[in-house]
Motif scaffolding. Structure first.
Motif, mmCIF file in Angstrom:
data_model
loop_
_atom_site.group_PDB
_atom_site.id
_atom_site.type_symbol
_atom_site.label_atom_id
_atom_site.label_comp_id
_atom_site.label_asym_id
_atom_site.label_seq_id
_atom_site.Cartn_x
_atom_site.Cartn_y
_atom_site.Cartn_z
ATOM 1 N N LEU A 15 0.833 -1.210 0.000
ATOM 2 C CA LEU A 15 0.000 0.000 0.000
ATOM 3 C C LEU A 15 0.866 1.257 0.000
ATOM 4 N N ALA A 16 1.886 1.263 0.838
ATOM 5 C CA ALA A 16 2.766 2.435 0.922
ATOM 6 C C ALA A 16 3.535 2.632 -0.386
ATOM 7 N N VAL A 17 3.996 1.547 -0.998
ATOM 8 C CA VAL A 17 4.702 1.659 -2.276
ATOM 9 C C VAL A 17 3.763 2.219 -3.343
ATOM 10 N N LEU A 18 2.519 1.759 -3.363
ATOM 11 C CA LEU A 18 1.534 2.275 -4.324
ATOM 12 C C LEU A 18 1.358 3.779 -4.162
ATOM 13 N N ALA A 67 10.306 9.628 -3.616
ATOM 14 C CA ALA A 67 11.553 8.882 -3.812
ATOM 15 C C ALA A 67 12.189 8.490 -2.476
ATOM 16 N N VAL A 68 12.154 9.375 -1.508
ATOM 17 C CA VAL A 68 12.685 9.037 -0.177
ATOM 18 C C VAL A 68 11.883 7.890 0.426
ATOM 19 N N ALA A 69 10.570 7.964 0.322
ATOM 20 C CA ALA A 69 9.724 6.899 0.856
ATOM 21 C C ALA A 69 9.986 5.575 0.138
ATOM 22 N N LEU A 70 10.102 5.619 -1.188
ATOM 23 C CA LEU A 70 10.399 4.389 -1.933
ATOM 24 C C LEU A 70 11.736 3.799 -1.507
ATOM 25 N N THR A 71 12.724 4.649 -1.277
ATOM 26 C CA THR A 71 14.028 4.173 -0.826
ATOM 27 C C THR A 71 13.895 3.450 0.514
ATOM 28 N N LEU A 72 13.139 4.017 1.423
ATOM 29 C CA LEU A 72 12.927 3.371 2.719
ATOM 30 C C LEU A 72 12.203 2.037 2.573
ATOM 31 N N LEU A 73 11.200 2.006 1.702
ATOM 32 C CA LEU A 73 10.362 0.820 1.575
ATOM 33 C C LEU A 73 10.989 -0.305 0.766
ATOM 34 N N LEU A 74 11.814 0.030 -0.211
ATOM 35 C CA LEU A 74 12.334 -0.983 -1.126
ATOM 36 C C LEU A 74 13.708 -1.516 -0.747
ATOM 37 N N ARG A 75 14.374 -0.863 0.179
ATOM 38 C CA ARG A 75 15.663 -1.374 0.645
ATOM 39 C C ARG A 75 15.442 -2.561 1.559
ATOM 40 N N SER A 80 10.091 -3.182 7.880
ATOM 41 C CA SER A 80 10.078 -3.013 9.337
ATOM 42 C C SER A 80 9.049 -1.961 9.731
ATOM 43 N N ARG A 81 8.553 -2.095 10.923
ATOM 44 C CA ARG A 81 7.507 -1.178 11.395
ATOM 45 C C ARG A 81 7.964 0.275 11.297
ATOM 46 N N SER A 82 9.174 0.555 11.757
ATOM 47 C CA SER A 82 9.631 1.946 11.753
ATOM 48 C C SER A 82 9.797 2.482 10.334
ATOM 49 N N THR A 86 7.592 5.525 8.979
ATOM 50 C CA THR A 86 8.318 6.717 8.523
ATOM 51 C C THR A 86 7.960 7.041 7.075
ATOM 52 N N ALA A 87 7.945 6.021 6.226
ATOM 53 C CA ALA A 87 7.589 6.239 4.819
ATOM 54 C C ALA A 87 6.166 6.787 4.707
#
Length: 148
Positions: A15-18, A67-75, A80-82, A86-87
């Protein structure tokens, strides 16, 4: 004891990636690329250069935050919950900003020379913001229910 974080897709992460992908491309497409909507934004000859500057700023900000959120989510460890929380907070920023902008005096979600299109009584940008914020809230709630 070490905690392992799965890198497999989870519903909150998906959902967050979408929302992140929509955030990266949405304002750029709507305000600059798609002719019908761009004519109401950056390609609107009636807009003064300073108004166009702020729209370009919003487009750039949306791309960067997405892009920052995608970096957090796709790494690795992006589920992880945090990282998910954060994303989601980062992704909520431009959409909450869009809604908050309506509270300032003299603002409007559309220029008077264009039709005031409504979907279920809401301007399409407002409806999109509410849908995406709801998806982020669901992602956060689902992630809160998961063990890791």
């Amino acid at each position: 004891m070490t905690t392992t974080v799965s890198n497999k897709p989870s519903a909150p992460r998906v959902l967050a990636v979408l929302v992140a992908v929509i955030t990266v491309f949405g304002a750029l497409l709507a305000d600059f690329v798609i002719p019908a909507s761009a004519a109401q934004h950056l390609r609107n000859d009636a807009w003064p250069p300073h108004a166009k500057f702020h729209d370009a700023q919003y487009i750039s900000m949306s791309i960067l935050l997405g892009a920052v959120a995608l970096t957090l989510l796709l790494r690795r460890g992006g589920g992880s919950r945090s990282r998910v929380w954060t994303a989601c907070a980062i992704l909520a920023t431009p959409w909450l900003g869009l809604l908050a902008a309506m509270l300032f005096p003299g603002t409007a979600v559309h220029d008077p020379e264009f039709a005031d299109i409504r979907i279920i009584g809401l301007h399409p940008q407002v409806l999109l913001a509410l849908i995406l914020l709801a998806l982020l809230a669901v992602a956060v709630a689902l992630r809160a229910r998961q063990r890791n």
